[in-house]
Scaffold this active site. Structure first.
Site, short mmCIF file in Angstrom:
data_model
loop_
_atom_site.label_atom_id
_atom_site.label_comp_id
_atom_site.label_asym_id
_atom_site.label_seq_id
_atom_site.Cartn_x
_atom_site.Cartn_y
_atom_site.Cartn_z
CB ALA A 124 16.13 -35.68 -33.13
CG LEU A 263 11.57 -30.97 -17.90
CD1 LEU A 263 11.65 -32.29 -17.16
CD2 LEU A 263 10.98 -31.16 -19.29
CG HIS A 388 -8.32 -56.64 -15.68
ND1 HIS A 388 -7.31 -56.75 -16.61
CD2 HIS A 388 -9.39 -57.30 -16.20
CE1 HIS A 388 -7.74 -57.46 -17.63
NE2 HIS A 388 -9.01 -57.82 -17.41
#
Length: 409
Positions: A124, A263, A388
């Site tokens: 997992a 990574l 926004h």
């Protein structure tokens, strides 16, 4: 897109007929993308006058690499410096043979010829959950078997629990504290034998495909490192100093073969810093500001320390959180699972860690990466104007909650 078409289009007023998956077409698109990217790298080699040699390499001295070429011949490539950048491979599990058909690695999981009815993921971690998320959204019944008590143990605990709940809501099943003791692929499917991690009664689990994703190991075998005396640690990682130098003059190492997060973007930064240092320039990678991203749906991204790590260091801290359910953009696109969590030093307000679970988390996190890189405070982000409606406003609101209080929650 398939999952959205089946489950979300109608709610947005888009009516479609029967939606079907064409796996061969899907895989062809994937191969086209991969080919285009790899050809692009070859083009960059040519542009920057880099000699590209295809073959299996073995280091034979501090400035020589022997290469077995595809046509059966061999060649010696000489250079003033050698950088080991061979990456990592799937960590094998005892008694489980990967055939890339019924028992697959992440490579095989990206090349399946049909959607498995039942997919069992062993492990997992990042990759297992990513592949499970992909095939689950394409229609597979996904069960994740994990030896540990938690999924993604490096993740902030609060975010991890929310993440697991969301995946379970998507019908992904978890069998934690469970180990795989046997795998039988002799029939049409695969039968796994399981038992509790602490020992106990055995059970069985059937699958059409099993994904082995219990971690990765550095790819260092067969490179001639043992013969040259290059030092490796007990995990098989190449030991380097802060300039990426091994104990053998002229030989350096970067990426997945050295300590640090495995990574691709960390490896890229290693490569740049190593080249700069070899050229006599300053070069450094701060692993504390390397973001980690889980490419599931929703995505999870983080940078800096978890709340558990801050507690362990006995640093007084403040926490600010803001749910995407209170973010106008997330609400309007009907993708509002998750939250932004910011941890800051209680005395100085310096940001110590940022954790995001939600839509486009892997893109939003980079505002936090820059903040940590420059030692910003939560107030710095809170007082910065954000457009926004955007998902990024959730970061601003979480920052406001950290040093004072949010406006919209």
């Amino acid at each position: 897109m398939f999952h959205e078409a089946k489950h979300a289009f109608a709610g947005h007023g888009v009516k479609v007929g029967q939606v079907e998956i064409d796996i061969p077409a899907m895989m062809a698109q994937k191969e086209k993308s991969v080919t285009g990217l790899t050809k692009g790298i070859e083009g960059l080699f040519k542009k920057n006058k880099v000699t590209y040699v295809k073959g299996a390499g073995k280091i034979i001295s501090g400035n020589e690499v022997s290469v077995d070429l595809p046509d059966g011949s061999s060649s010696i490539v000489k250079g003033k410096h050698i950088i080991i950048a061979t990456g990592s491979h799937v960590k094998p599990l005892p008694g489980i043979t990967i055939d890339e058909k019924k028992i697959v690695s992440s490579t095989g999981a990206l090349s399946l010829t049909e959607v498995p009815k039942k997919l069992v993921v062993i492990g997992a971690g990042y990759i297992g959950l990513e592949m499970g998320s992909v095939w689950g959204r394409l229609g597979s019944e996904v069960t994740v078997v994990e030896f540990a008590a938690e999924i993604v143990p490096t993740m902030d605990a609060e975010v991890r629990k929310a993440f697991q709940r969301t995946l379970e809501k998507q019908k992904m099943k978890f069998m934690l504290k469970t180990k795989v003791t046997g795998v039988d692929a002799s029939g049409t499917g695969v039968k796994l034998t399981l038992e509790p991690a602490a020992g106990g009664e055995q059970t069985t689990l059937d699958a059409d495909v099993v994904l082995v994703s219990a971690g990765r190991s550095p790819y260092t075998k067969g490179l001639g490192l043992e013969e040259l005396g290059v030092k490796l640690d007990r995990m098989g990682l190449v030991e380097v100093d802060d300039h990426f130098r091994t104990n053998i003059p002229g030989i350096y190492a970067i990426g997945d073969v050295i300590p640090g997060p495995m990574l691709a973007h960390k490896a890229e930064e290693d490569g740049v810093a190593c080249a700069e240092l070899i050229a006599g320039k300053p070069g450094h990678v701060d692993y504390d500001t390397v973001p980690g991203i889980v490419y599931t749906h929703p995505e999870v991204a983080s940078v800096g320390k978890t709340e558990e790590q801050v507690k362990a260091l006995n640093i007084p801290y403040n926490v600010g959180k803001f749910p995407f359910m209170a973010n106008s953009r997330a609400r309007t696109i009907d993708d509002a699972d998750g939250l932004v969590k910011i941890i800051a030093d209680k005395e100085t307000d310096k940001i110590l860690g940022v954790h995001i679970m939600g839509p486009n988390a892997g893109e939003i996190i980079h505002e936090a990466v820059i903040a940590l890189q420059y030692g910003a405070s939560s107030e710095d982000i809170a007082r910065t104007c954000h457009g926004h409606p955007t998902l990024s406003e959730a970061v601003k609101e979480a920052a406001m909650a950290t040093f004072d209080k949010p406006i919209h929650f």
